[in-house]
Design an enzyme around this catalytic site. Sequence first.
Site, PDB file in Angstrom:
ATOM      1  N   ASP A  28       8.626  32.416  -3.078  1.00  0.00           N
ATOM      2  CA  ASP A  28       8.534  30.968  -2.899  1.00  0.00           C
ATOM      3  C   ASP A  28       9.528  30.431  -1.866  1.00  0.00           C
ATOM      4  O   ASP A  28      10.690  30.856  -1.834  1.00  0.00           O
ATOM      5  CB  ASP A  28       8.839  30.334  -4.278  1.00  0.00           C
ATOM      6  CG  ASP A  28       8.741  28.829  -4.295  1.00  0.00           C
ATOM      7  OD1 ASP A  28       7.623  28.329  -4.211  1.00  0.00           O
ATOM      8  OD2 ASP A  28       9.795  28.173  -4.418  1.00  0.00           O
ATOM      9  N   GLU A  64       6.022  32.844   1.093  1.00  0.00           N
ATOM     10  CA  GLU A  64       5.496  31.516   1.398  1.00  0.00           C
ATOM     11  C   GLU A  64       6.280  30.974   2.580  1.00  0.00           C
ATOM     12  O   GLU A  64       7.491  30.759   2.481  1.00  0.00           O
ATOM     13  CB  GLU A  64       5.679  30.552   0.221  1.00  0.00           C
ATOM     14  CG  GLU A  64       5.084  29.195   0.552  1.00  0.00           C
ATOM     15  CD  GLU A  64       5.627  28.037  -0.277  1.00  0.00           C
ATOM     16  OE1 GLU A  64       4.936  27.021  -0.381  1.00  0.00           O
ATOM     17  OE2 GLU A  64       6.750  28.141  -0.803  1.00  0.00           O
TER      18      GLU A  64
HETATM   19  C1  GLC Z   1       7.023  25.989  -3.096  1.00  0.00           C
HETATM   20  C2  GLC Z   1       5.996  25.923  -4.214  1.00  0.00           C
HETATM   21  C3  GLC Z   1       5.942  24.508  -4.720  1.00  0.00           C
HETATM   22  C4  GLC Z   1       7.303  24.165  -5.267  1.00  0.00           C
HETATM   23  C5  GLC Z   1       8.378  24.365  -4.202  1.00  0.00           C
HETATM   24  C6  GLC Z   1       9.741  24.364  -4.820  1.00  0.00           C
HETATM   25  O1  GLC Z   1       6.644  25.287  -1.975  1.00  0.00           O
HETATM   26  O2  GLC Z   1       4.757  26.393  -3.761  1.00  0.00           O
HETATM   27  O3  GLC Z   1       4.950  24.341  -5.687  1.00  0.00           O
HETATM   28  O4  GLC Z   1       7.333  22.856  -5.719  1.00  0.00           O
HETATM   29  O5  GLC Z   1       8.267  25.594  -3.559  1.00  0.00           O
HETATM   30  O6  GLC Z   1       9.925  25.527  -5.576  1.00  0.00           O
END
Ligand code: GLC
Length: 534
Positions: free
Chosen positions: A201, A265
Amino acid sequence: MHNSWRDINTLYHIYPRSFQDTNDDGIGDLPGITSRLDYLSLVLGVDAMWLSPFFTSPMRDFGYDVANYRQVDSDYGTLDDFKKLLDEAHRRHMKVMIDFVPCHTSDQHAWFKESRSSRDNPKRDYYTWRDPGPDGGAPNNWLSQSGGTSWTFDETTGQYYLHSFLSAQPDLNWDNPSLRKEMTDTVRWWFEQGVDGMRVDAIWGISKDPNLADDPQNPEFHGEHPSEYGHFIHNKCKYGPNFTNYLKELSDVCHEFENRQMIFEFYPDDKIGDFYDQYHQVAAEVNPDVASTFFMELIRSPWHADMLGNGLDRYINYAAKDALPVFCLGNHDQPRIVSRIGESKARAMALLNLTLPGLSVIYYGDEIGMENGELTPSQVRDTFSPLNTSDTTRDLERTPMQWDHSARTSFSQVTPWLPIHKNHRTINAMTELSDSSSMLSLYRRLVRLRKQYPVLRIGSFTRLFVGSGYVLAFKRELDDQRVYVVVNFADQPQDIQLPEICSYLVSSQTAPRERESREAKPTLRPLEAALYIA
Ligand code: GLC
Ligand code: CA
């Protein structure tokens, strides 16, 4: 699971809270996912899944605020439930990827409770603490992605702590070696439990400017409010000097095991530099054997054949060249694709997604064409951004899976945590299964073809011009197998010229196309995507 991630065709992304409830609390859970594995492996035919976080959490960000990395939240079940899910998935030859949140915890995590208790606590430095700035305010100008400053003052010790998201999500300090060891140990622990991979993440803040210098002003920003996020170029609060070093340290753990994979991500930022250099930096420089990034441009790109084609080419043949390419059309943070671009285009994108190299990700419900939920203000549950309304909240893309046409769509026996979309009477897995022109039938066809023709997963990718600038076209080739993918971005028919005589395999359009005789000059219908084989 001994096959490699390079043999996997499709990764199904589950938001556990919204997939299947089994204990009548209106919240999806791990046993619910286990109970739907036959749908995934037999009906849809996917061979891997990624589960959004199910760890202990006060749910301020629905699990992206982790209070214990090694425990299952009681909303979702127990560790035994997870192990059962893992076993059952492996028995069906499906891989399981979990969601790892490396850059922040919940403020309810034991580390943070210790850290905030005194300035000389051994865990103090697991997080970033600073004295107030000269004016008594925040130590610098960094902003939170959830709105407002990214600093919160803590009375107990008279200092501010840093949070790139909610104040309930304090940022971990990766410059601390003991913290880094805790994190790599956690990864190792999950791999020891048999987990096959991790979606990682929000990686951009894993390293920050060591002097915590202010982010520079963005000269191109003309927003109204001075604290709006776009007002600054975020090259100090993110992408610090150890950005790739720390990601490498994390993903190197994969090498201690067999066939483990991380997918980061990552949304490259056009203020920081070239998109594809940024994708390249993360995918290739970090650890291309075991780590890669999602390609986010199928979500973000304008509807434009050439722009998207260029992006695909640069990602596939340059940025992710030695890494596993990963494609997706949506996720739990983006409005549903059908609501974003409409059904015809969503169908064309489904065909595109499932004919690209590497791993194609399907966000739960997209395979049946789920649309953004419809919520009243009092039904909104996501408080991640104070700017969100019932029209913009991420809850829109997190409503319960639409299994059938019954009132609660078999998601739950009670009122679910988010309302079920009223279109579930027609848009649901059961109804669509018996309709050969449904979105689900299209997805099933595409997933099956992807398995049947390895050229789609591992063949080369070469862009083609087929006679119309409105048509994105490419050739995939593996040994003596050649297939052609064409996507008509125009809402007018397009006559095209394929490089050789082909047979048609599948079209994105509702009315299944007649299986034509072999031809080289087909006419594409408006917004039609199609796959041909030489
Ligand atoms: C990422 C996740 C999102 C979350 C953020 C903070 O972007 O996909 O859902 O709120 O990180 O962890
Ligand atoms: Ca439940």
